[in-house]
Design an enzyme around this catalytic site. Structure first.
Site, PDB file in Angstrom:
ATOM      1  N   TYR A   1       0.848  -1.190   0.000  1.00  0.00           N
ATOM      2  CA  TYR A   1       0.000   0.000   0.000  1.00  0.00           C
ATOM      3  C   TYR A   1       0.878   1.232   0.000  1.00  0.00           C
ATOM      4  CZ  TYR A   1      -3.740  -3.067   1.671  1.00  0.00           C
ATOM      5  OH  TYR A   1      -4.654  -4.063   1.807  1.00  0.00           O
TER       6      TYR A   1
ATOM      7  N   HIS B   1      -6.064   1.791  -1.401  1.00  0.00           N
ATOM      8  CA  HIS B   1      -6.100   0.418  -1.909  1.00  0.00           C
ATOM      9  C   HIS B   1      -4.676  -0.002  -2.213  1.00  0.00           C
ATOM     10  CE1 HIS B   1     -10.300  -0.427  -2.253  1.00  0.00           C
ATOM     11  NE2 HIS B   1     -10.530   0.682  -2.915  1.00  0.00           N
TER      12      HIS B   1
ATOM     13  N   LYS C   1      -4.199  -4.725  -9.896  1.00  0.00           N
ATOM     14  CA  LYS C   1      -2.987  -4.421  -9.150  1.00  0.00           C
ATOM     15  C   LYS C   1      -1.803  -4.847  -9.984  1.00  0.00           C
ATOM     16  CE  LYS C   1      -5.301  -5.509  -4.833  1.00  0.00           C
ATOM     17  NZ  LYS C   1      -6.010  -4.254  -4.625  1.00  0.00           N
TER      18      LYS C   1
END
Lengths: 415, 287
Positions: free
Chosen positions: B224, B232, B263
């Site tokens: 993070y 997020h 991601k």
């Protein structure tokens, strides 16, 4: 929750800890109230309930499920399953249908199958097929090549408990066989009249040999002229082009000496051999180089092979089902079922003395640990009976649930 | 002076308790201290105000093995001994029981006083809100108020009792904690894989990221850019050995996963000189 022993109510450590965290229970030790930290450190250890197991327990309880510790002796043993004792709940009603509820993984079956193969007949095979549709806890071996073995295995296992009614059938068939062998009919010498042949037979058939007829039956001469008139003896006319060419479509490529070879064949066997030889010759010319190297094709297309066996040769992974061979595995210590979970909506009706059918069995493991092998999964599935096994994997506070299901790859085989 | 110094020392230490050979943080000060160091951990207990849900959890705080190792390297971890009441003398135990009971009695008295106030206030409200203001009704109300004072009894079973989450004990005094500081036993978790993970963890921590475990995302850590409550995760870190060869199917699987959850996948390996090299995977089209 809890249990009663010697007239007192007791709580299991994980249950006590859960109630403490909910704020419903206070635990006193030596007149002092335990804090939750104390309770965690005292109740949770690797001998009683580990932290991972408690996390799973708490997670499921907070969702509303009824969670009990798993007791392996509470499941019916294989023998009890074979006897099909009336169980509580839904199985009681189906007792009549489940006469043939025999587990298909009994180890004694393969030895019996060898002796019973010769007497396997269509009758028992039919019954076996019918039963399997009724049987719920079925473990069908999905490898097609052993389908025959499994059917004999099943019939072998089923012969044991059902002796008094299958033995009649087997005896009848056996007696038939014995009858036939005693009279010793030689079918190659018995000629059946060919009514459709072009050669002009007499319009009547002579009476057959009296030794072939049963008892004191006497058959006279048979007039077959009317029958023969009904047989279509017209020559088949092909298409105009066909007639123009004057040869059969199949024999298009066959000219010259091949034609003579065909004409020299006296019966179908010789013709088939000739065709096979020609096939081979053609194929060998085309694909000889494939067979010369280290890596050869899996199968020679000229050899006839049923589609099922061909698919087996082509398969990369050998399929297996979860219960196959599970009875031979030894139980391991590190993988065991920890909890049995019941559905939450019956919590108000839940009775400890007569619990409903469990929803799942939970086996707890950590994310850092090894993934269970096929052997472990098989063992746990067989231990848990017909209740699915769920792996609860704990990853630093997050719990994920995984389950392994049997899956059979579809094989389209049209026979 | 010494007190100040001890307080400084104690303020840098975080008290850990072992439960089933897993370190947990129980006290609020410890957890705040832990968070201020940039370490997250995960809460695994039931939340006292809402115990029957799994969305928001409460204390204790569970540590990642890498976080634990980082704490011990910074000399910021203090092992708190397990409360062993049997080790204490009978006299001390009796004193504790007396203290507890006195505390209970005091709490009972406070609560009964509060309950009486509540009842009176309710009655007054009922009196003032009723429409009839005849003299007889007012007299009746006054009479009831008086009897309430005399006859009110607060039953013991109605008392609210506090179940403390963390253990109160003498070990929370600063001097004890300073004494225990050097005593943190590192768990036997050595292995090339653990070392690789730790080096990656330390490097990413040094760059200011916050890290949590990423088992559900198929990786080692979730990275993070700031506090996890505010952001997020941007990366999924997968720790590999530099020499290790990775099957192409695994690369595909992890890249697919990363693109599905939006991601970036980071393949991290630590080099011999101590630095860590990163390779990021992003799914891009043919254009």
């Amino acid at each position: 929750m809890g249990f009663s022993a010697e007239g007192k109510r007791y709580l299991l450590p994980e249950e006590a800890l859960y109630l403490m965290e909910c704020g419903s229970l206070q635990v006193f030790y030596e007149d002092l109230a335990l804090s939750i930290q104390d309770a965690y450190e005292i109740f949770l250890s690797s001998e009683t309930v580990s932290l991972h197991q408690y996390q799973v327990f708490g997670h499921l309880k907070r969702l509303g499920y009824v969670v009990h510790r798993f007791d392996p002796s509470s499941l019916p043993s294989r023998y009890a399953q074979q006897l099909n004792l009336p169980q509580s709940g839904k199985n009681a009603g189906n007792q009549l249908k489940r006469k043939h509820d025999v587990s298909l993984t009994s180890t004694s079956a393969p030895s019996l199958s060898k002796t019973l193969v010769p007497t396997t007949d269509t009758m028992s095979a039919d019954e076996h097929m019918k039963d399997e549709s009724v049987d719920e806890s079925v473990a069908m071996t999905s490898s097609e090549s052993t389908a025959d073995e499994s059917s004999t295995t099943d019939s072998a296992v089923m012969v044991e408990p059902r002796k008094w009614w299958t033995s009649d059938i087997i005896e009848d068939k056996g007696s038939n066989h014995r009858n036939c062998s005693r009279s010793g009919w030689d079918f190659s010498s018995i000629l059946f009249p060919d009514l459709g042949s072009k050669e002009n037979l007499s319009g009547s058939l002579a009476s057959p040999d009296p030794s072939l007829l049963p008892g004191a039956l006497a058959v006279g001469v048979c007039d077959v002229a009317s029958w023969r008139s009904k047989i279509n003896q017209r020559k088949v006319k092909g298409s105009p082009e066909h007639r123009r060419r004057g040869v059969d479509n199949q024999r298009q490529g066959w000219h010259g000496k091949k034609d003579e070879e065909v004409q020299s064949c006296k019966n179908w066997t010789e013709f088939n051999d000739l065709m096979a030889r020609h096939q081979h010759r053609r194929q060998d010319e085309q694909a000889e180089h494939l067979w010369n190297r280290e890596v050869t094709p899996l199968h020679d297309p000229s050899q006839p092979l049923p589609t099922r066996e061909l698919l087996d040769i082509c398969s990369v992974i050998k399929p297996t089902c979860l219960l196959e061979g599970a009875s031979r595995l030894k139980p391991a210590h590190e993988w065991r079922i920890s909890f049995v979970v019941y559905q939450p909506d019956t919590a108000s009706e839940f009775k400890k003395s007569k619990p409903r059918k469990p929803y799942t069995h939970v086996c707890v493991c950590g994310f850092d640990g090894p993934v269970p092998e096929l052997q472990t999964v098989k063992l746990l599935t067989s231990q848990s009976g017909d209740v699915p096994v769920v792996f609860a994997v704990v990853d630093h506070g997050d719990v994920s649930f995984y389950t392994m299901k049997d899956f059979e790859l579809p094989t389209d085989v049209f026979l | 002076m010494e007190e100040a110094k001890e307080e400084e020392v104690s303020s840098s230490a975080v008290g850990l308790s072992l439960c089933d050979s897993v370190p947990l943080l129980w006290r609020m000060e410890d957890i705040k201290k832990f968070r201020s160091m940039g370490l997250v951990g995960s809460l695994v207990g039931a939340l006292p105000r809402a115990p029957r849900q799994n969305g928001r959890m409460g204390r204790p705080l569970l540590l990642l093995p890498e976080e634990e190792r980082l704490l011990s390297e910074k000399q910021a971890a203090a092992a708190l001994p397990v409360a062993n009441q049997r080790a204490e003398g009978v006299e001390e135990l009796r004193q504790k029981v007396e203290q507890y009971e006195a505390h209970l009695q005091q709490s009972y008295e406070e609560q009964s006083a509060l309950a009486l106030e509540d009842r009176k206030a309710a009655m007054l409200r009922a009196m003032t809100s009723s429409n009839t203001h005849t003299q007889s009704s007012e007299d009746a109300w006054k009479h009831r108020l008086e009897t309430l004072d005399q006859n009110f009894s607060f039953p013991q079973s109605a008392m609210a009792v506090q179940l403390s989450t963390a253990r109160a004990g003498l070990t929370y005094y600063p001097q004890d904690r300073a004494f225990l500081q050097a005593d943190w036993p590192t768990r036997q978790r050595d292995g090339p894989r653990c070392d690789a993970r730790y080096r990656v963890f330390r490097d990413l921590k040094g760059r200011g990221f916050y890290l949590t475990s990423a088992g559900k995302f198929g990786g080692d850590f979730l990275v993070y850019p700031g506090d996890p409550l505010r952001f997020h995760a941007h990366f999924i870190a997968v720790c590999l050995d530099l020499e290790e060869s990775m099957c192409l199917l695994d690369v595909l699987a992890v890249a697919r996963l990363g693109s599905n959850v939006k991601k970036t996948v980071l393949l991290c390996s630590s080099v011999k000189d101590g630095t860590v090299v990163y390779t990021s995977l992003q799914w891009s089209g043919m254009a």
